[in-house]
Design a protein around this motif. Structure first.
Motif, PDB file in Angstrom:
ATOM      1  N   TYR A 169     -36.857  52.988  39.341  1.00 11.10           N
ATOM      2  CA  TYR A 169     -37.741  52.504  40.403  1.00 11.10           C
ATOM      3  C   TYR A 169     -38.768  53.530  40.882  1.00 11.10           C
ATOM      4  CZ  TYR A 169     -33.613  49.507  40.582  1.00 11.10           C
ATOM      5  OH  TYR A 169     -32.561  48.683  40.247  1.00 11.10           O
ATOM      6  N   GLU A 170     -38.645  54.789  40.463  1.00  9.97           N
ATOM      7  CA  GLU A 170     -39.550  55.814  40.988  1.00  9.97           C
ATOM      8  C   GLU A 170     -40.170  56.607  39.847  1.00  9.97           C
ATOM      9  OE1 GLU A 170     -37.434  58.108  43.903  1.00  9.97           O
ATOM     10  OE2 GLU A 170     -36.423  56.336  44.708  1.00  9.97           O
ATOM     11  N   GLU A 171     -39.653  57.809  39.632  1.00 11.16           N
ATOM     12  CA  GLU A 171     -40.147  58.664  38.576  1.00 11.16           C
ATOM     13  C   GLU A 171     -38.965  59.236  37.812  1.00 11.16           C
ATOM     14  OE1 GLU A 171     -42.518  61.634  40.367  1.00 11.16           O
ATOM     15  OE2 GLU A 171     -44.142  60.290  40.947  1.00 11.16           O
ATOM     16  N   GLY A 172     -39.245  59.891  36.728  1.00 16.67           N
ATOM     17  CA  GLY A 172     -38.187  60.504  35.951  1.00 16.67           C
ATOM     18  C   GLY A 172     -38.084  59.902  34.570  1.00 16.67           C
ATOM     19  N   ALA A 173     -37.514  60.663  33.668  1.00 20.73           N
ATOM     20  CA  ALA A 173     -37.388  60.218  32.276  1.00 20.73           C
ATOM     21  C   ALA A 173     -36.039  59.533  32.088  1.00 20.73           C
ATOM     22  CB  ALA A 173     -37.500  61.420  31.346  1.00 20.73           C
ATOM     23  N   PRO A 174     -36.042  58.270  31.681  1.00 18.69           N
ATOM     24  CA  PRO A 174     -34.773  57.578  31.459  1.00 18.69           C
ATOM     25  C   PRO A 174     -34.100  58.068  30.187  1.00 18.69           C
ATOM     26  CG  PRO A 174     -36.590  56.171  30.810  1.00 18.69           C
ATOM     27  CD  PRO A 174     -37.197  57.403  31.422  1.00 18.69           C
ATOM     28  N   ASP A 175     -32.776  57.877  30.094  1.00 21.08           N
ATOM     29  CA  ASP A 175     -32.055  58.266  28.890  1.00 21.08           C
ATOM     30  C   ASP A 175     -31.885  57.070  27.952  1.00 21.08           C
ATOM     31  OD1 ASP A 175     -30.307  56.775  30.333  1.00 21.08           O
ATOM     32  OD2 ASP A 175     -28.703  58.264  30.404  1.00 21.08           O
ATOM     33  N   TRP A 176     -32.776  56.074  28.085  1.00 22.49           N
ATOM     34  CA  TRP A 176     -32.797  54.936  27.166  1.00 22.49           C
ATOM     35  C   TRP A 176     -34.265  54.617  26.840  1.00 22.49           C
ATOM     36  CZ3 TRP A 176     -32.002  54.718  32.373  1.00 22.49           C
ATOM     37  CH2 TRP A 176     -32.860  53.913  33.124  1.00 22.49           C
ATOM     38  N   GLU A 177     -34.467  53.890  25.777  1.00 18.91           N
ATOM     39  CA  GLU A 177     -35.830  53.546  25.376  1.00 18.91           C
ATOM     40  C   GLU A 177     -36.361  52.414  26.244  1.00 18.91           C
ATOM     41  OE1 GLU A 177     -36.448  52.839  21.274  1.00 18.91           O
ATOM     42  OE2 GLU A 177     -35.194  54.513  20.625  1.00 18.91           O
ATOM     43  N   GLY A 178     -37.493  52.619  26.855  1.00 14.21           N
ATOM     44  CA  GLY A 178     -38.078  51.585  27.683  1.00 14.21           C
ATOM     45  C   GLY A 178     -39.313  52.071  28.407  1.00 14.21           C
ATOM     46  N   GLU A 179     -40.097  51.120  28.920  1.00 18.43           N
ATOM     47  CA  GLU A 179     -41.320  51.422  29.654  1.00 18.43           C
ATOM     48  C   GLU A 179     -41.322  50.621  30.951  1.00 18.43           C
ATOM     49  OE1 GLU A 179     -46.176  50.748  29.246  1.00 18.43           O
ATOM     50  OE2 GLU A 179     -44.778  50.024  27.699  1.00 18.43           O
ATOM     51  N   ARG A 180     -41.492  51.312  32.077  1.00 15.58           N
ATOM     52  CA  ARG A 180     -41.552  50.631  33.366  1.00 15.58           C
ATOM     53  C   ARG A 180     -42.912  49.973  33.516  1.00 15.58           C
ATOM     54  NH1 ARG A 180     -39.898  54.563  36.556  1.00 15.58           N
ATOM     55  NH2 ARG A 180     -42.010  55.372  36.826  1.00 15.58           N
TER      56      ARG A 180
END
Length: 257
Positions: A128-139
């Motif tokens: 919901y904010e910022e940061g690099a997720p540990d899964w593949e995806g695009e917000r």
């Protein structure tokens, strides 16, 4: 009570056959009590009798010290005493190891909960904010949401929503929180029986949580709804076993991008 030399000698002989020291001291105390009781009884029956004479008669009434020694030696086997002592030592050792294991487990559990809490915060920031997720995806978008509704003695709220594009397709994430008025009624499995429908008539299952957080009277999950179209302007969340839950989630107030 003062004991005569004859009384002390009789007691020493009577208990000398007991080789286990704790038993010997316990039996000696018990015999002393018998002597005192008998002495008191004699002095009560014969008010003019001196304490020394009453004690000597009481000891004489206890029987021959050497015969009593033989009987007590047969009754109190030393190996029974040592076995009892060894069992107590073993019990304390077992309790000590159990305590150490419990402390280690408690520390591991506390460390695990802290790690999970940190992970939930990181996942929340990525969703919901910022940061690099540990899964593949695009917000794709973040929605400003403040939806609340009652379900019996619990309040359900959705305070975060975000649209994502992942390998499996478009996905809508919701941060769902349930807070119970009475902590003893906490039922975290209630989330498994929720479902949603959008304003276009499509229905959805609430998918597996990206992150999990639990408190003493609440639980929080970041749940996924797969395939929610961008045209959908709102959701309503329902409960499978009751009709009184109608949690409306507005998806029109996108604040990102």
């Amino acid at each position: 009570m003062k004991y005569t030399i004859a009384a002390r000698k009789w007691l020493d002989i009577a208990v000398s056959g007991i080789r286990f020291a704790p038993d010997r001291e316990a039996v000696r105390e018990e015999l002393l009590q018998h002597v005192e009781d008998k002495t008191a009884d004699l002095m009560r029956i014969f008010p003019d009798m001196e304490e020394r004479e009453a004690q000597e008669r009481a000891v004489a009434g206890m029987g021959d010290a050497w015969e009593l020694k033989s009987s007590l030696a047969k009754l109190h086997k030393p190996w029974l005493g040592w076995l009892w002592t060894a069992s107590r030592v073993l019990l304390w050792i077992v309790l000590a190891f159990a305590l150490i294991a419990a402390l280690d487990s408690g520390l591991d559990s506390l460390s695990y909960r802290r790690q999970e809490a940190r992970r939930a915060q990181e996942v929340g920031r990525a969703l919901y904010e910022e940061g690099a997720p540990d899964w593949e995806g695009e917000r794709l978008a973040v929605c400003q949401v403040d939806a609340r509704a009652q379900l019996g003695g619990a309040e359900l709220s959705v305070i975060r929503a975000a649209r994502w594009r992942e390998r499996s397709g478009d996905c809508l994430y919701l941060r769902l929180r349930i807070t119970w008025d009475r902590p003893w009624e906490v039922n975290q499995l209630a989330i498994n029986y929720l479902w949603a429908e959008d304003d276009l008539g499509n229905t959805y299952e609430l998918g597996v949580a990206r992150s999990v957080r639990d408190g003493w009277n609440w639980c929080q999950r970041d749940l996924s709804l797969e395939g929610v179209p961008r045209e959908a302007k709102g959701l309503r969340i329902h409960y499978q076993f009751r009709d009184d839950l109608d949690l409306a989630v507005d998806l029109t107030r996108e604040v990102f991008p």
